[in-house]
Design a protein around this motif. Structure first.
Motif, mmCIF file in Angstrom:
data_model
loop_
_atom_site.group_PDB
_atom_site.id
_atom_site.type_symbol
_atom_site.label_atom_id
_atom_site.label_comp_id
_atom_site.label_asym_id
_atom_site.label_seq_id
_atom_site.Cartn_x
_atom_site.Cartn_y
_atom_site.Cartn_z
ATOM 1 N N UNK A 7 91.893 -9.609 75.044
ATOM 2 C CA UNK A 7 92.337 -10.506 76.103
ATOM 3 C C UNK A 7 92.187 -11.955 75.719
ATOM 4 N N UNK A 8 91.187 -12.281 74.846
ATOM 5 C CA UNK A 8 90.998 -13.678 74.435
ATOM 6 C C UNK A 8 92.072 -14.119 73.457
ATOM 7 N N UNK A 9 92.647 -13.190 72.684
ATOM 8 C CA UNK A 9 93.705 -13.541 71.733
ATOM 9 C C UNK A 9 95.071 -13.593 72.406
ATOM 10 N N UNK A 10 95.189 -12.909 73.529
ATOM 11 C CA UNK A 10 96.480 -12.788 74.202
ATOM 12 C C UNK A 10 97.109 -14.142 74.566
ATOM 13 N N UNK A 11 96.355 -15.084 75.143
ATOM 14 C CA UNK A 11 96.949 -16.378 75.485
ATOM 15 C C UNK A 11 97.531 -17.110 74.273
ATOM 16 N N UNK A 12 96.896 -17.000 73.118
ATOM 17 C CA UNK A 12 97.394 -17.648 71.905
ATOM 18 C C UNK A 12 98.734 -17.053 71.495
ATOM 19 N N UNK A 13 98.806 -15.715 71.553
ATOM 20 C CA UNK A 13 100.061 -15.045 71.197
ATOM 21 C C UNK A 13 101.180 -15.409 72.181
ATOM 22 N N UNK A 14 100.797 -15.525 73.463
ATOM 23 C CA UNK A 14 101.791 -15.908 74.475
ATOM 24 C C UNK A 14 102.312 -17.322 74.225
ATOM 25 N N UNK A 15 101.407 -18.229 73.858
ATOM 26 C CA UNK A 15 101.810 -19.614 73.580
ATOM 27 C C UNK A 15 102.770 -19.668 72.394
ATOM 28 N N UNK A 16 102.449 -18.913 71.349
ATOM 29 C CA UNK A 16 103.325 -18.886 70.179
ATOM 30 C C UNK A 16 104.695 -18.301 70.527
ATOM 31 N N UNK A 17 104.702 -17.321 71.406
ATOM 32 C CA UNK A 17 105.964 -16.712 71.841
ATOM 33 C C UNK A 17 106.799 -17.713 72.638
ATOM 34 N N UNK A 18 106.107 -18.500 73.488
ATOM 35 C CA UNK A 18 106.821 -19.539 74.259
ATOM 36 C C UNK A 18 107.401 -20.577 73.326
ATOM 37 N N UNK A 19 106.623 -21.000 72.331
ATOM 38 C CA UNK A 19 107.123 -21.965 71.349
ATOM 39 C C UNK A 19 108.385 -21.436 70.661
ATOM 40 N N UNK A 20 108.320 -20.170 70.269
ATOM 41 C CA UNK A 20 109.440 -19.581 69.543
ATOM 42 C C UNK A 20 110.687 -19.503 70.421
ATOM 43 N N UNK A 21 110.507 -19.170 71.696
ATOM 44 C CA UNK A 21 111.663 -19.114 72.612
ATOM 45 C C UNK A 21 112.282 -20.494 72.797
ATOM 46 N N UNK A 22 111.428 -21.504 72.954
ATOM 47 C CA UNK A 22 111.928 -22.872 73.121
ATOM 48 C C UNK A 22 112.619 -23.358 71.845
ATOM 49 N N UNK A 23 112.037 -23.014 70.722
ATOM 50 C CA UNK A 23 112.622 -23.395 69.430
ATOM 51 C C UNK A 23 114.006 -22.761 69.268
ATOM 52 N N UNK A 24 114.129 -21.496 69.620
ATOM 53 C CA UNK A 24 115.419 -20.799 69.511
ATOM 54 C C UNK A 24 116.470 -21.421 70.430
ATOM 55 N N UNK A 25 116.045 -21.801 71.652
ATOM 56 C CA UNK A 25 116.980 -22.436 72.587
ATOM 57 C C UNK A 25 117.444 -23.786 72.050
ATOM 58 N N UNK A 26 116.513 -24.538 71.460
ATOM 59 C CA UNK A 26 116.856 -25.855 70.913
ATOM 60 C C UNK A 26 117.791 -25.715 69.713
#
Length: 316
Positions: A7-26
């Motif tokens: 559970x402590x690693x999950x937020x980091x993975x979620x943040x990286x996933x959000x970055x990747x989605x935003x990067x793909x949209x850009x």
């Protein structure tokens, strides 16, 4: 124990996933807007530059003055789009950096392009008719040549915005983070250079306009290094015993930077105020009867003198 670590690693993975989605949209937005940009540039290159060369409606010097390096910019965009559509984002953008000088050259020529176009529309009837005919094509969507010429400089600003988003959503440990950061630096430098060119051009236009307003007077406004600040009414308070004269003043900093600007009165919410603008060989007393106008003049002149003092070399 395992559940807690997960559970402590999950937020980091979620943040990286959000970055990747935003990067793909850009990245997608970069491709789509580049396609639109190239399409509009192509209208000018095809329906104006190429046909005018064939017809000879404009003298070569006038055609060069109006369109400058637009064809080269069009070619650079075509190459960039080829890489972007192929998924080679970093490679395409890095190669594009070598073409940024074209945008600076285009900015330096834009003022001449606009004035030459205006003169040709006014004096060259065959060109004026040709221009109206081309602009009436459905492909132009109601846009005229005057609106299309600034496109490259507008696009440069958009490149900078999109690159900021790309870098901001790329993980620092990513293989192309350093590459994208370098591209952003190059684009930002070109953007700021273009902004400075635009600022100088606008200032020159303002100074020429003010000089025309002073037609018939000995006052010479146009001078190297002189900048337009603001325009409005100020009364010049004359030496004791002489009558007061009022006039419309457009202020620009003098070449002598050792100046001071002080409020003589007008510190409170009174009706206007009196400013003292002092330089080594002259002092002016300037009065305004409008409190808001007086405050704006004070701030404008004070900022200008401070800027000159910051930009000037220290006395030896």
């Amino acid at each position: 124990m395992t559940s807690t670590l997960g559970s402590s690693c999950h937020p980091v993975e979620e943040q990286r996933a959000r970055w990747e989605r935003k990067r793909c949209r850009t990245a997608k937005e970069l491709v789509e807007t580049e396609q639109q940009y190239l399409e509009q540039l192509g209208l000018v290159a095809t329906y104006f530059v190429a046909i005018l060369k064939a017809k000879g409606t404009l003298k070569p010097a006038d055609q060069e003055a109006i369109f400058g390096c637009l064809e080269s910019i069009c070619s650079a965009s075509r190459t960039l789009l080829f890489h972007l559509e192929g998924g080679r984002l970093g490679l395409g953008l890095e190669g594009f950096c070598h073409q940024l000088v074209l945008y600076v050259c285009y900015a330096e020529n834009l003022g001449k392009a606009q004035s030459t176009l205006e003169r040709q529309v006014r004096k060259n009837k065959p060109f004026s008719r040709f221009k109206k005919l081309q602009e009436s094509r459905p492909e132009f969507g109601g846009l005229c040549l005057e609106q299309l010429l600034p496109l490259p400089l507008q696009r440069l600003s958009r490149y900078r915005h999109l690159l900021k988003d790309l870098v901001g959503n790329t993980h620092p440990e990513s293989s192309d983070f350093k590459q994208l950061t370098g591209v952003l630096k190059s684009v930002s430098e070109a953007y700021h250079r273009v902004q400075e060119i635009s600022r100088c051009r606008d200032n020159a236009n303002q100074m020429r306009r003010v000089q025309k307003l002073l037609k018939g007077q000995k006052t010479r406004i146009l001078a190297p290094g002189r900048w337009f600040l603001r325009e409005g009414w100020l009364s010049v308070v004359p030496p004791k015993g002489r009558s007061c004269s009022a006039g419309c003043s457009s202020s620009s900093p003098t070449s002598c930077w050792q100046g001071t600007v002080q409020k003589v009165f007008g510190h409170t919410q009174s009706q206007g105020g009196l400013l003292s603008v002092s330089f080594p060989h002259r002092t002016l007393l300037l009065m305004s009867c409008n409190q808001e106008d007086f405050h704006e003049w004070h701030q404008t002149l004070l900022t200008a003198v401070r800027q000159l003092q910051m930009d000037s070399p220290p006395a030896e």
